[in-house]
Design a protein around this motif. Structure first.
Motif, short mmCIF file in Angstrom:
data_model
loop_
_atom_site.label_atom_id
_atom_site.label_comp_id
_atom_site.label_asym_id
_atom_site.label_seq_id
_atom_site.Cartn_x
_atom_site.Cartn_y
_atom_site.Cartn_z
N GLY A 48 10.03 -64.25 -34.08
CA GLY A 48 10.26 -63.37 -35.58
C GLY A 48 11.36 -62.12 -36.03
O GLY A 48 11.58 -61.61 -37.46
N MET A 49 11.86 -62.48 -35.00
CA MET A 49 13.33 -61.49 -36.00
C MET A 49 14.64 -62.27 -36.94
O MET A 49 14.37 -60.58 -37.48
CB MET A 49 13.53 -61.13 -34.42
CG MET A 49 15.25 -60.03 -33.82
SD MET A 49 14.18 -58.35 -34.84
CE MET A 49 13.38 -58.03 -32.86
N THR A 50 14.46 -62.93 -36.39
CA THR A 50 15.09 -63.52 -37.82
C THR A 50 15.52 -62.93 -39.20
O THR A 50 15.22 -62.84 -40.00
CB THR A 50 15.83 -65.07 -37.62
OG1 THR A 50 13.97 -65.78 -37.37
CG2 THR A 50 16.58 -65.37 -36.13
N ASN A 51 13.42 -63.50 -39.34
CA ASN A 51 12.75 -63.25 -40.36
C ASN A 51 12.82 -61.11 -41.19
O ASN A 51 13.17 -60.52 -41.75
CB ASN A 51 11.24 -63.36 -40.58
CG ASN A 51 11.36 -64.65 -40.67
OD1 ASN A 51 11.96 -65.57 -41.34
ND2 ASN A 51 10.26 -65.32 -39.51
N SER A 52 12.52 -60.73 -39.63
CA SER A 52 12.99 -59.14 -39.65
C SER A 52 14.59 -58.17 -39.78
O SER A 52 14.88 -57.40 -40.81
CB SER A 52 13.01 -58.54 -38.48
OG SER A 52 11.29 -58.66 -38.37
N ILE A 53 15.36 -59.82 -39.76
CA ILE A 53 16.79 -59.05 -40.15
C ILE A 53 17.17 -59.35 -41.32
O ILE A 53 17.17 -58.65 -42.14
CB ILE A 53 17.86 -60.07 -39.04
CG1 ILE A 53 17.93 -59.93 -37.65
CG2 ILE A 53 19.35 -60.03 -39.30
CD1 ILE A 53 18.74 -60.98 -36.40
N ARG A 77 14.87 -59.29 -43.63
CA ARG A 77 14.33 -58.88 -44.41
C ARG A 77 14.84 -56.99 -44.38
O ARG A 77 14.47 -56.19 -45.54
CB ARG A 77 12.37 -58.31 -43.76
CG ARG A 77 11.73 -57.34 -44.97
CD ARG A 77 10.21 -57.48 -44.70
NE ARG A 77 9.21 -56.63 -45.52
CZ ARG A 77 8.96 -55.39 -44.57
NH1 ARG A 77 9.10 -54.28 -43.99
NH2 ARG A 77 8.46 -54.40 -45.97
N TYR A 78 15.04 -56.42 -43.18
CA TYR A 78 15.33 -55.04 -43.10
C TYR A 78 16.94 -55.36 -43.70
O TYR A 78 17.32 -53.80 -43.86
CB TYR A 78 15.49 -54.57 -41.78
CG TYR A 78 13.75 -54.12 -41.66
CD1 TYR A 78 13.30 -53.43 -42.22
CD2 TYR A 78 13.16 -55.09 -40.91
CE1 TYR A 78 12.00 -53.12 -41.57
CE2 TYR A 78 11.64 -55.01 -40.80
CZ TYR A 78 11.08 -53.36 -41.53
OH TYR A 78 9.31 -53.45 -41.05
N ARG A 79 17.84 -55.94 -43.71
CA ARG A 79 19.13 -55.92 -43.92
C ARG A 79 19.05 -56.04 -45.45
O ARG A 79 20.20 -54.83 -46.16
CB ARG A 79 20.34 -57.13 -43.89
CG ARG A 79 21.01 -57.27 -43.89
CD ARG A 79 21.97 -58.24 -42.49
NE ARG A 79 23.26 -58.56 -43.60
CZ ARG A 79 24.55 -57.69 -43.26
NH1 ARG A 79 23.97 -56.52 -42.96
NH2 ARG A 79 25.43 -58.68 -44.06
N ILE A 84 21.77 -53.68 -38.16
CA ILE A 84 19.95 -53.46 -38.37
C ILE A 84 20.51 -55.53 -37.05
O ILE A 84 19.86 -56.07 -37.05
CB ILE A 84 19.89 -54.21 -39.43
CG1 ILE A 84 18.96 -52.44 -39.95
CG2 ILE A 84 18.76 -55.26 -39.56
CD1 ILE A 84 18.66 -52.17 -41.68
N GLY A 99 18.93 -56.66 -33.74
CA GLY A 99 18.23 -58.66 -34.19
C GLY A 99 18.70 -59.10 -33.22
O GLY A 99 18.43 -60.04 -32.43
N SER A 139 18.50 -58.84 -29.48
CA SER A 139 17.57 -58.86 -29.47
C SER A 139 16.84 -60.62 -29.50
O SER A 139 15.86 -60.66 -28.41
CB SER A 139 16.39 -58.42 -30.96
OG SER A 139 15.13 -58.83 -30.73
#
Length: 150
Positions: free
Chosen positions: A62-67, A69-71, A83, A87, A90
């Motif tokens: 799920g790290m790509t979605n986190s990148i 979102r947080y970006r 960020i 990511g 990770s």
């Protein structure tokens, strides 16, 4: 408001066309597969496709979605770059770890999925392509975040 909606529709159309073309090509190749491949060969291809499909979400966690979102919440370019780099590292670490584990367990995976010892090379090649696809998700998300989908 109208400009944002138009941009959203444009981006959605581009991603949607890509997905539709992928499925259409697979559908059009189906008669070729059934004519040229035995049922065992077709089953092998299907199981390798499942292995490849499962690898991506497990490797990315799920790290790509986190990148993405947080970006979008970052206040400045330095924070965005931090960020992205965190990511990316990770995703690289988790993908390479899962790939190494898959290579170590290639023979049991082959026996479990395909039931043939001669297909270990196919499992190894599938893991290589799945690893490269998983690593390629980060630039795709970056393009999506910067609205450069074309």
């Amino acid at each position: 408001m109208l400009k944002a909606l138009r941009g959203l529709l444009s981006d959605s159309a581009i991603y949607g066309i890509g997905n539709v073309l992928e499925r259409l090509i697979g559908f059009l190749l189906l008669p070729i597969y059934t004519k040229l491949l035995s049922t065992g060969d077709y089953g092998t291809i299907a199981m390798l496709a499942i292995l490849s499909t499962v690898f991506g979400p497990l490797a990315n966690l799920g790290m790509t979605n986190s990148i993405f979102r947080y970006r979008s919440f970052a206040k400045d370019e330095e924070e965005r770059n931090k960020i992205l780099s965190t990511g990316l590292v990770s995703v690289l670490v988790s993908t390479l770890s899962l790939f190494a584990l898959g290579q170590l367990l290639a023979e049991p995976i082959t026996r479990l999925l395909i039931d043939g010892d001669g297909s270990v090379l196919l499992v190894r090649l599938t893991l290589i392509t799945a690893m490269l696809g998983s690593m390629g998700e980060v630039p795709r998300v970056l393009f999506r975040a910067e609205r450069r989908v074309r």
